[in-house]
Scaffold this motif. Structure first.
Motif, PDB file in Angstrom:
ATOM      1  N   LEU A  50       0.833  -1.208   0.000  1.00 55.68           N
ATOM      2  CA  LEU A  50       0.000   0.000   0.000  1.00 55.68           C
ATOM      3  C   LEU A  50       0.868   1.259   0.000  1.00 55.68           C
ATOM      4  O   LEU A  50       0.633   2.196  -0.778  1.00 55.68           O
ATOM      5  CB  LEU A  50      -0.932  -0.003   1.222  1.00 55.68           C
ATOM      6  CG  LEU A  50      -1.766   1.260   1.440  1.00 55.68           C
ATOM      7  CD1 LEU A  50      -2.764   1.471   0.293  1.00 55.68           C
ATOM      8  CD2 LEU A  50      -2.512   1.215   2.770  1.00 55.68           C
ATOM      9  N   LYS A  53       2.385   1.843  -3.420  1.00 56.74           N
ATOM     10  CA  LYS A  53       1.542   2.180  -4.567  1.00 56.74           C
ATOM     11  C   LYS A  53       0.682   3.432  -4.353  1.00 56.74           C
ATOM     12  O   LYS A  53       0.180   4.007  -5.315  1.00 56.74           O
ATOM     13  CB  LYS A  53       0.632   0.990  -4.913  1.00 56.74           C
ATOM     14  CG  LYS A  53      -0.548   0.782  -3.968  1.00 56.74           C
ATOM     15  CD  LYS A  53      -1.400  -0.407  -4.358  1.00 56.74           C
ATOM     16  CE  LYS A  53      -2.527  -0.611  -3.355  1.00 56.74           C
ATOM     17  NZ  LYS A  53      -3.304  -1.809  -3.577  1.00 56.74           N
ATOM     18  N   ASP A  54       0.485   3.852  -3.111  1.00 53.66           N
ATOM     19  CA  ASP A  54      -0.460   4.941  -2.850  1.00 53.66           C
ATOM     20  C   ASP A  54       0.149   5.915  -1.833  1.00 53.66           C
ATOM     21  O   ASP A  54       0.369   5.539  -0.673  1.00 53.66           O
ATOM     22  CB  ASP A  54      -1.773   4.346  -2.306  1.00 53.66           C
ATOM     23  CG  ASP A  54      -2.873   5.390  -2.152  1.00 53.66           C
ATOM     24  OD1 ASP A  54      -2.580   6.600  -2.245  1.00 53.66           O
ATOM     25  OD2 ASP A  54      -4.034   4.984  -1.924  1.00 53.66           O
ATOM     26  N   LYS A  55       0.380   7.139  -2.256  1.00 51.00           N
ATOM     27  CA  LYS A  55       1.008   8.097  -1.324  1.00 51.00           C
ATOM     28  C   LYS A  55       0.058   8.490  -0.197  1.00 51.00           C
ATOM     29  O   LYS A  55       0.473   9.071   0.805  1.00 51.00           O
ATOM     30  CB  LYS A  55       1.516   9.325  -2.071  1.00 51.00           C
ATOM     31  CG  LYS A  55       0.462  10.138  -2.776  1.00 51.00           C
ATOM     32  CD  LYS A  55       1.085  11.310  -3.509  1.00 51.00           C
ATOM     33  CE  LYS A  55      -0.004  12.097  -4.234  1.00 51.00           C
ATOM     34  NZ  LYS A  55       0.507  13.074  -5.151  1.00 51.00           N
ATOM     35  N   ARG A  56      -1.259   8.174  -0.343  1.00 53.33           N
ATOM     36  CA  ARG A  56      -2.210   8.411   0.753  1.00 53.33           C
ATOM     37  C   ARG A  56      -2.214   7.238   1.736  1.00 53.33           C
ATOM     38  O   ARG A  56      -2.911   7.280   2.749  1.00 53.33           O
ATOM     39  CB  ARG A  56      -3.623   8.590   0.186  1.00 53.33           C
ATOM     40  CG  ARG A  56      -3.826   9.874  -0.640  1.00 53.33           C
ATOM     41  CD  ARG A  56      -5.169   9.811  -1.405  1.00 53.33           C
ATOM     42  NE  ARG A  56      -6.265   9.466  -0.542  1.00 53.33           N
ATOM     43  CZ  ARG A  56      -7.049   8.390  -0.720  1.00 53.33           C
ATOM     44  NH1 ARG A  56      -6.859   7.573  -1.735  1.00 53.33           N
ATOM     45  NH2 ARG A  56      -8.027   8.138   0.111  1.00 53.33           N
ATOM     46  N   GLY A  57      -1.483   6.191   1.394  1.00 53.96           N
ATOM     47  CA  GLY A  57      -1.491   4.980   2.224  1.00 53.96           C
ATOM     48  C   GLY A  57      -1.231   5.293   3.689  1.00 53.96           C
ATOM     49  O   GLY A  57      -0.258   5.974   4.014  1.00 53.96           O
TER      50      GLY A  57
ATOM     51  N   ASP B  30      -6.240  -1.367   0.317  1.00 50.95           N
ATOM     52  CA  ASP B  30      -6.583  -0.183  -0.475  1.00 50.95           C
ATOM     53  C   ASP B  30      -7.226   0.875   0.404  1.00 50.95           C
ATOM     54  O   ASP B  30      -8.096   0.571   1.221  1.00 50.95           O
ATOM     55  CB  ASP B  30      -7.558  -0.565  -1.599  1.00 50.95           C
ATOM     56  CG  ASP B  30      -6.913  -1.509  -2.598  1.00 50.95           C
ATOM     57  OD1 ASP B  30      -5.965  -1.084  -3.273  1.00 50.95           O
ATOM     58  OD2 ASP B  30      -7.339  -2.682  -2.671  1.00 50.95           O
TER      59      ASP B  30
END
Lengths: 59, 134
Positions: A50, A53-57, B30
């Motif tokens: 996570l 792949k996602d800077k908001r992770g 996610d």
């Protein structure tokens, strides 16, 4: 008359103590305890991916 | 009920109300969509539930941590706030001491990217729980 008043008082006292004692045993909520924490370990794989792949992770 | 627990119950209820649980396939975590406020529908597993709760907790200024645990042989993720557990599998917020069948393994930090740490499963919590349950 005096006896009746005393009896009524004792009954009220008994009921009050009975209700109050409920809060001290079966009806009381169980409080959480802090976790005992040890050494640094790897984050779970899902968290590592996570963060990659996602800077908001947020893990 | 304490103010904190009331707020946690509110968040648990809000996320649960618009959450459709899906099968836990793989370990893909996610984040909820940008702008998530608890009123958008989400379809995800325990990881998605936790990350959604964490977004709302952060919005309310409540510090939380993620806790990776095992139930039987399955991995599971929950959110912890001062020992209170927000869990997709529970109907409401519960104290960690009320979940003696959970094997607590790892805990995150309060901020993204903070190191995770092991949780030492000493007997104290279990003993306390069993004594409390009589």
């Amino acid at each position: 008359m005096k006896t009746q008043t005393r009896r009524r008082f004792l009954i009220s006292l008994g009921v009050t103590l009975g209700v109050a004692s409920l809060g001290l045993n079966g009806c009381s909520s169980i409080e959480p305890q802090p976790f005992s924490i040890g050494v640094v370990v790897k984050a779970p794989k899902g968290c590592q991916e996570l963060l990659a792949k996602d800077k908001r992770g947020d893990c | 009920m304490s103010d904190l627990k009331s707020e946690l119950q509110y968040i648990h209820r809000t996320v649960s109300k618009h959450f459709v649980q899906t099968n836990d396939i793989g370990e893909s975590w996610d984040m909820p969509p940008p702008g998530y406020n608890g009123h958008q529908w989400l379809r995800d597993d325990c990881d998605g539930f936790c990350l959604a709760c964490r977004v709302l907790l952060r919005d309310m200024g409540i510090a939380s941590r993620l806790v990776y645990c095992e139930l039987g042989r399955s991995g599971h993720l929950v959110v912890e706030v001062q020992g209170w557990i927000l869990d997709l599998r529970q109907r409401s917020v519960v104290a960690n001491t009320l979940l003696p069948h959970y094997r607590w393994l790892r805990i995150s930090g309060y901020e993204a990217g903070d190191p995770w740490r092991e949780i030492i499963n000493d007997e104290a919590t279990l003993t306390l729980t069993m004594a409390s349950l009589g």
